[in-house]
Design a protein around this motif. Structure first.
Motif, PDB file in Angstrom:
ATOM      1  N   GLU A  77       0.679  -1.186  -0.037  1.00 45.45           N
ATOM      2  CA  GLU A  77      -0.197  -0.080   0.137  1.00 45.45           C
ATOM      3  C   GLU A  77       0.741   1.220  -0.186  1.00 45.45           C
ATOM      4  N   ALA A  78       1.979   1.204   0.805  1.00 43.25           N
ATOM      5  CA  ALA A  78       2.756   2.193   0.709  1.00 43.25           C
ATOM      6  C   ALA A  78       3.637   2.609  -0.344  1.00 43.25           C
ATOM      7  N   THR A  79       3.864   1.442  -1.256  1.00 40.53           N
ATOM      8  CA  THR A  79       4.459   1.585  -2.681  1.00 40.53           C
ATOM      9  C   THR A  79       3.734   2.365  -3.578  1.00 40.53           C
ATOM     10  N   VAL A  80       2.313   1.786  -3.511  1.00 36.98           N
ATOM     11  CA  VAL A  80       1.531   2.485  -4.356  1.00 36.98           C
ATOM     12  C   VAL A  80       1.158   4.000  -4.082  1.00 36.98           C
ATOM     13  N   ALA A  81       0.832   4.169  -2.924  1.00 34.34           N
ATOM     14  CA  ALA A  81       0.743   5.593  -2.345  1.00 34.34           C
ATOM     15  C   ALA A  81       1.619   6.352  -2.735  1.00 34.34           C
ATOM     16  N   ALA A  82       3.116   6.282  -2.951  1.00 36.33           N
ATOM     17  CA  ALA A  82       4.074   6.599  -3.256  1.00 36.33           C
ATOM     18  C   ALA A  82       4.410   6.832  -4.792  1.00 36.33           C
ATOM     19  N   TYR A  83       3.533   6.033  -5.383  1.00 36.65           N
ATOM     20  CA  TYR A  83       3.986   6.114  -6.924  1.00 36.65           C
ATOM     21  C   TYR A  83       5.172   5.406  -7.276  1.00 36.65           C
ATOM     22  N   LEU A  84       5.225   4.348  -6.845  1.00 40.95           N
ATOM     23  CA  LEU A  84       6.784   3.452  -6.912  1.00 40.95           C
ATOM     24  C   LEU A  84       6.415   2.308  -7.564  1.00 40.95           C
ATOM     25  N   SER A  85       7.494   1.785  -8.328  1.00 44.73           N
ATOM     26  CA  SER A  85       7.245   0.588  -8.737  1.00 44.73           C
ATOM     27  C   SER A  85       7.551  -0.409  -7.577  1.00 44.73           C
ATOM     28  N   ASN A 144       9.991  -2.599  -7.513  1.00 45.16           N
ATOM     29  CA  ASN A 144      11.404  -2.712  -7.207  1.00 45.16           C
ATOM     30  C   ASN A 144      11.712  -1.230  -6.247  1.00 45.16           C
ATOM     31  N   GLU A 145      11.319  -0.344  -6.924  1.00 42.71           N
ATOM     32  CA  GLU A 145      11.436   0.950  -6.249  1.00 42.71           C
ATOM     33  C   GLU A 145      10.866   0.909  -4.783  1.00 42.71           C
ATOM     34  N   GLY A 146       9.849   0.449  -4.502  1.00 39.84           N
ATOM     35  CA  GLY A 146       9.169   0.463  -3.183  1.00 39.84           C
ATOM     36  C   GLY A 146      10.101  -0.137  -2.415  1.00 39.84           C
ATOM     37  N   LEU A 147      10.853  -1.550  -2.699  1.00 37.27           N
ATOM     38  CA  LEU A 147      11.938  -2.023  -1.845  1.00 37.27           C
ATOM     39  C   LEU A 147      13.159  -1.479  -1.577  1.00 37.27           C
ATOM     40  N   VAL A 148      13.521  -0.547  -2.524  1.00 36.84           N
ATOM     41  CA  VAL A 148      14.663   0.166  -2.277  1.00 36.84           C
ATOM     42  C   VAL A 148      14.561   1.199  -1.226  1.00 36.84           C
ATOM     43  N   VAL A 149      13.308   2.118  -1.495  1.00 40.09           N
ATOM     44  CA  VAL A 149      12.988   3.042  -0.433  1.00 40.09           C
ATOM     45  C   VAL A 149      12.723   2.396   0.821  1.00 40.09           C
ATOM     46  N   TYR A 150      12.293   1.209   0.877  1.00 41.85           N
ATOM     47  CA  TYR A 150      12.016   0.615   2.135  1.00 41.85           C
ATOM     48  C   TYR A 150      13.171   0.262   3.082  1.00 41.85           C
ATOM     49  N   GLN A 151      14.161  -0.169   2.363  1.00 42.27           N
ATOM     50  CA  GLN A 151      15.408  -0.439   2.915  1.00 42.27           C
ATOM     51  C   GLN A 151      16.115   0.850   3.393  1.00 42.27           C
ATOM     52  N   ASP A 152      15.873   1.874   2.498  1.00 38.52           N
ATOM     53  CA  ASP A 152      16.885   3.224   2.722  1.00 38.52           C
ATOM     54  C   ASP A 152      15.916   3.612   4.043  1.00 38.52           C
ATOM     55  N   CYS A 153      14.816   3.765   4.158  1.00 36.84           N
ATOM     56  CA  CYS A 153      14.200   4.215   5.259  1.00 36.84           C
ATOM     57  C   CYS A 153      14.324   3.375   6.669  1.00 36.84           C
ATOM     58  N   LEU A 154      14.446   2.065   6.492  1.00 39.41           N
ATOM     59  CA  LEU A 154      14.701   1.132   7.392  1.00 39.41           C
ATOM     60  C   LEU A 154      16.196   1.688   8.043  1.00 39.41           C
ATOM     61  N   ARG A 155      17.030   1.723   7.209  1.00 37.91           N
ATOM     62  CA  ARG A 155      18.572   2.145   7.459  1.00 37.91           C
ATOM     63  C   ARG A 155      18.584   3.302   8.184  1.00 37.91           C
ATOM     64  N   ALA A 156      17.605   4.436   7.757  1.00 35.62           N
ATOM     65  CA  ALA A 156      17.439   5.654   8.773  1.00 35.62           C
ATOM     66  C   ALA A 156      17.047   5.690   9.954  1.00 35.62           C
ATOM     67  N   LEU A 157      16.037   4.755  10.057  1.00 32.95           N
ATOM     68  CA  LEU A 157      15.354   4.474  11.314  1.00 32.95           C
ATOM     69  C   LEU A 157      16.257   3.885  12.306  1.00 32.95           C
ATOM     70  N   LYS A 158      17.261   2.840  11.814  1.00 32.05           N
ATOM     71  CA  LYS A 158      18.168   2.343  12.768  1.00 32.05           C
ATOM     72  C   LYS A 158      19.393   3.338  12.938  1.00 32.05           C
ATOM     73  N   SER A 159      19.777   3.821  12.191  1.00 33.06           N
ATOM     74  CA  SER A 159      21.090   4.696  12.413  1.00 33.06           C
ATOM     75  C   SER A 159      21.099   5.916  11.430  1.00 33.06           C
ATOM     76  N   PHE A 160      20.588   7.078  12.155  1.00 33.72           N
ATOM     77  CA  PHE A 160      20.288   8.426  11.509  1.00 33.72           C
ATOM     78  C   PHE A 160      21.335   9.361  11.749  1.00 33.72           C
ATOM     79  N   ALA A 161      22.022   9.675  10.887  1.00 28.05           N
ATOM     80  CA  ALA A 161      23.191  10.832  11.212  1.00 28.05           C
ATOM     81  C   ALA A 161      22.468  12.149  11.552  1.00 28.05           C
TER      82      ALA A 161
END
Length: 941
Positions: free
Chosen positions: A678-686, A688-705
């Motif tokens: 649902e988040a991928t569709v709401a963000a107008y992502l494909s 594969n793009e949704g997976l990349v953004v998901y991983q980027d955001c998880l990384r930010a949540l775990k260790s944000f500079a």
């Protein structure tokens, strides 16, 4: 005092005309004329600065000479020699002259939209006439009167050449649906933001004062709020939805939405979720051939397939100039009516120019016939041509004209381009030149400007218009293209993606207004802007690294001929002789066959299935298969292979975590979207793009500079970025060498490796590899380099300084900021759907910084027109720290601040003319007025 200096040029008093008056300029500067000027005679010399204009033009007296002018060696355009012995068939133009002109309402009453058969209101007819449309072409009338098209009962797909009036047919049908059904809306889909903005202005002018026919009494099919709105405002509301633009009206209050492809698909998804799709009456898709586009075609196919699957009472109208399979499209669109015409109100004569020989397009079959080896041996035929003895060759293979050999220009193809452009301008017409690269466009523009009339031969009117254009270009805060100094005064402009949007708009307007006669552009101009010319010259068959396709070639050629200004158009494709074997097949090529963008190899099928599951349009295998059967894929693919392709895509989505399979209370299996889906569709992502953004955001949540912004800017960079050049890898390496501890920590969090950057800088780019790990690593570094540019932009560094620092063009930096703003909106929506409120709040704040290009303390000031980023900081530093301060300011106090914000510093000195000062003052008044507009409602509150 025996002489004065004007823009750096010395004039003796004896050279000045008798009606010279310097008092207005002196008064503008607040000085008595005696303090600056020796004479009170009226001055009407609109001169430019010394490196641009060399002489002024006067009609009633001898033109003054300039003491500083020097005679320079200039390029000379070659003569173009007619070859009377050449044999060619009568052209469309010669036939048009001998035949009766296009019939009008006098011959056929239905060739006016005022005829009762079209059922259009008088207000709309009057607006059309004021916009210059007093009659329609026979093909337009025939197309509109196809069975059940005007009533909206059948869909329509049609093909007409560029400039043939194809948009008017769709406009009439779309407006008719909205007028006759007041509760229904319409969506008009266009591929580019520039065309959306152009169409938005056109429709608003067209629909001024046009009201709906009647508001029905029965409110069962729509909300009372909607009827209340209709009663209060019966006029048609036209709204633009594109990019990151904030629409003034919501979708609920809109009657006609003019959208980019992506926004249109999002609107239809919203209507499906809200169960308001019955409010849609018409979907118009201009440039429908883009359904073949590898990157965006799936959006067109998805939105259309949804409407066909739901069997909505929506009239679907598709149009293009370059369809490949019109009948296939008509079959897909529920057996739509299809119509094709080759009519052009301004006929085009087509030519090809190998080297210096100009051939009519009709000569190509004869040349190929004379070549035993076909296109591979046509060079031998051309090389055997003897200019001094043309009669010894068959008439069918003789050129119709020959460009004389140049002593100044080495390459024959370039010489032909320059000579043809020069010929067009000296005859008083405009010319578009398409080049394969940005640098090529700039070099070609300079070469053409060298052969055009000098300033002493240019009319006063043209000099004044070009001077004003240069002033407007110099006044932009985004920087200035130095090549304009050499070309604009000669009437030559440049148009490519390396220039800012403001520069491109000014060049387009100047060409349309005939202030300049030549625009040298890349292929993007052919697709994005409606800018016709008498002659179109295509320099080379490559646009970028690849050969231009037949569809793009027709788009470029279709720009030839200005309706109402030219009696014909001409298109030339000029190329080196050795490229003949590649160009001739292109000239004969048919348009490509229509292919589905949902084909598995294009990644469109998975995205389409995720959308229909997330919007609950189809959830079990039966309804999913029914949806696919309504797609273009079902027509282009054997039926027995479709179920396997669908199953494979569903398995991929399940394994990625976008959907999951479940059983309902009856034990029937169905699919539902996960939170990630649902988040991928709401963000107008494909997917594969949704997976990349998901991983980027998880990384930010775990260790944000938190002490460095780079990680946020990285999240905002689109996943597909342009490749870095060799020079940029070196800049990249130099930039990370300046990083402190926080910057290195951000790099570590994102997976950016200094050793990889160093290796790429040494070998001139990333190593060639097909492995997924290496591809991911390259993508990460491309995005990080873009994030560095975003950080500089949002730190109030001017656009031209960012471009210079990172070795990119200003237009690329501007496009990067725009694209990142759009992508950032999707990332924020993604976080909202995933339930990450803290990350969402941080990203929303930084997204606002991306819009303003400033830090948070300037958000208030950046609401004001012309006050953005660096300009806002200048205001702040001079005490104008709030909108209230600017609203209470005197425009005279604002003028020096606006002047300071210009990258090319222009000092107000005695030599400046009145118009420049008036423009600056007008800009200052707009700033103060807009500040008052913003401050007024706040004051009331």
């Amino acid at each position: 005092m025996d002489s004065i200096s004007y823009f750096g040029f010395p004039f003796t008093l004896s050279q000045l005309p008798l009606d010279l008056d310097l008092n207005p300029v002196a008064a503008r500067l607040g000085k008595p004329h005696g303090g600056y000027f020796p004479s009170q005679r009226p001055l009407k010399i609109p001169l430019l600065r010394g490196d641009v204009v060399r002489q002024a033009h006067f009609q009633s007296y001898t033109r003054p000479t300039l003491a500083s002018e020097k005679v320079k060696n200039r390029l000379r355009a070659s003569d173009i020699i007619d070859v009377s012995q050449a044999k060619s068939r009568p052209s469309e133009y010669t036939q048009r002259i001998s035949l009766q002109s296009t019939p009008g309402p006098a011959q056929n009453p239905r060739l006016t939209l005022a005829h009762e058969c079209y059922g259009l209101p008088n207000a709309l007819i009057n607006n059309l006439e004021q916009l210059g449309i007093k009659s329609i072409y026979p093909w337009q009338s025939a197309c509109l009167q196809k069975l059940n098209v005007l009533s909206g009962e059948r869909n329509l797909v049609y093909e007409a050449p560029t400039g043939g009036g194809k948009s008017l047919v769709a406009d009439v049908l779309m407006i008719k649906r909205v007028l006759e059904h007041p509760t229904r809306k319409a969506i008009l889909v266009l591929p580019y933001i520039a065309t959306v903005q152009e169409k938005l202005m056109w429709l608003r002018r067209l629909l001024t004062g046009v009201s709906r026919n009647n508001v029905p009494d029965d409110s069962a099919s729509t909300s009372k709020r909607k009827y209340s709105t209709l009663l209060k405002n019966p006029n048609i509301q036209v709204t633009g939805f594109f990019g990151g633009a904030m629409a003034r009206a919501s979708w609920e209050d809109t009657d006609i939405a003019v959208c980019t492809i992506e926004k249109a698909n999002a609107l239809i998804n919203t209507m499906i979720l809200d169960e308001t799709l019955n409010n849609l009456g018409a979907l118009v898709m201009d440039e429908l051939h883009m359904v073949n586009d590898a990157h965006r075609g799936h959006f067109l196919e998805m939105m259309t397939t949804k409407l066909l699957c739901l069997k909505c009472e929506v009239q679907i109208i598709g149009l293009s100039a370059t369809f490949g399979d019109l009948d296939k499209l008509a079959q897909w669109l529920n057996k739509a009516v299809f119509y094709k015409t080759n009519y052009r109100p301004v006929p085009i004569q087509e030519y090809f120019v190998p080297g210096r020989y100009i051939y009519s397009r009709d000569s190509l079959p004869h040349l190929l016939k004379a070549s035993p080896g076909g296109t591979s041996s046509v060079n031998d035929v051309l090389n055997r041509l003897n200019e001094k003895d043309l009669e010894s060759h068959p008439a069918e293979i003789r050129p119709c004209r020959i460009v004389a050999k140049s002593q100044d220009i080495k390459y024959d193809a370039l010489n032909s381009v320059v000579s043809l452009a020069n010929e067009t301008v000296r005859q008083g017409y405009g010319v578009l030149v398409f080049c394969g690269s940005r640098k090529g466009a700039e070099r070609t523009a300079v070469a053409i400007s060298e052969v055009l009339p000098t300033s002493s031969d240019i009319s006063l009117e043209d000099l004044t218009a070009r001077r004003e254009l240069l002033e407007n270009l110099e006044g932009l805060t985004s920087g200035y293209e130095e090549t304009f100094d050499k070309t604009i005064v000669k009437g030559v402009g440049i148009h490519h993606a390396g220039l800012t949007h403001e520069e491109r708009n000014l060049i387009s307007e100047a060409f349309d207004n005939r202030a300049i006669r030549v625009v040298v552009a890349t292929a993007s101009l052919a697709a994005g802007v409606n800018l016709p010319a008498r002659r179109v010259i295509i320099y080379g068959a490559r646009m970028g690294r690849d050969f231009v396709g037949p569809a793009m070639l027709r788009q470029m050629q279709g720009r030839a001929g200005r309706k109402g200004k030219d009696e014909l158009g001409e298109s030339y494709i000029c190329f080196d002789m050795q490229d003949s074997k590649d160009v001739f097949p292109l000239l004969e090529a048919e348009l490509p066959s229509l292919l589905s963008s949902l084909a598995p190899e294009k990644d469109g099928l998975s995205r389409s299935l995720l959308e229909i599951v997330a919007t609950k349009l189809a959830q079990d295998k039966g309804t999913i298969q029914s949806y696919i059967n309504c797609s273009l894929l079902a027509i282009a693919t054997p039926q027995d292979t479709l179920p396997h392709q669908v199953d494979k895509a569903l398995q991929s989505l399940t394994s990625q975590g976008h959907i999951e399979e479940d059983d309902d209370m009856m034990g029937i299996s169905y699919f539902k979207a996960t939170q990630l889906g649902e988040a991928t569709v709401a963000a107008y992502l494909s997917p594969n793009e949704g997976l990349v953004v998901y991983q980027d955001c998880l990384r930010a949540l775990k260790s944000f500079a938190l002490d460095d912004e780079l990680q946020v800017w990285y999240l905002f960079t689109p996943l597909m970025s342009d490749s870095l050049s060799v020079e940029q890898w070196n800049v990249f390496l130099s930039e990370i060498d300046t990083f402190g501890e926080s910057g290195m920590r951000a790099m570590d969090n994102l997976g950016v490796k200094p050793t990889f950057i160093s290796r790429c800088a040494q070998i001139g780019g990333p190593p060639i590899s097909s492995s997924m790990t290496e591809t991911t690593l390259v993508r990460i570094h491309h995005r990080f380099y873009a994030a560095l540019q975003l950080r500089s932009i949002c730190s109030e560094m001017s656009l031209y300084k960012v471009a210079k620092k990172y070795h990119v063009e200003r237009g690329q930096v501007q496009d990067l900021a725009k694209n990142c703003h759009i992508f950032a909106y999707g990332v924020v929506k993604f976080c909202e759907k995933m339930g990450w409120p803290m990350l969402q709040a941080v990203l929303e704040h930084m997204s606002h910084r991306l819009i303003t290009g400033s830090k948070a303390d300037l958000f208030d000031l950046c609401q004001i027109a012309y006050v953005k980023s660096m300009t806002a900081r200048i205001f702040w530093e001079h005490g104008f720290k709030t909108v209230r301060h600017v609203a209470n300011a005197d425009p005279q106090d604002v003028m020096p601040l606006l002047l300071q914000a210009q990258p090319r510093k222009m000092k107000l000195k005695p030599g400046d003319d009145e118009r420049r000062l008036m423009k600056l003052e007008a800009k200052a008044e707009i700033v103060v007025s807009d500040a008052n507009r913003i401050w007024g409602p706040l004051l009331i509150l």
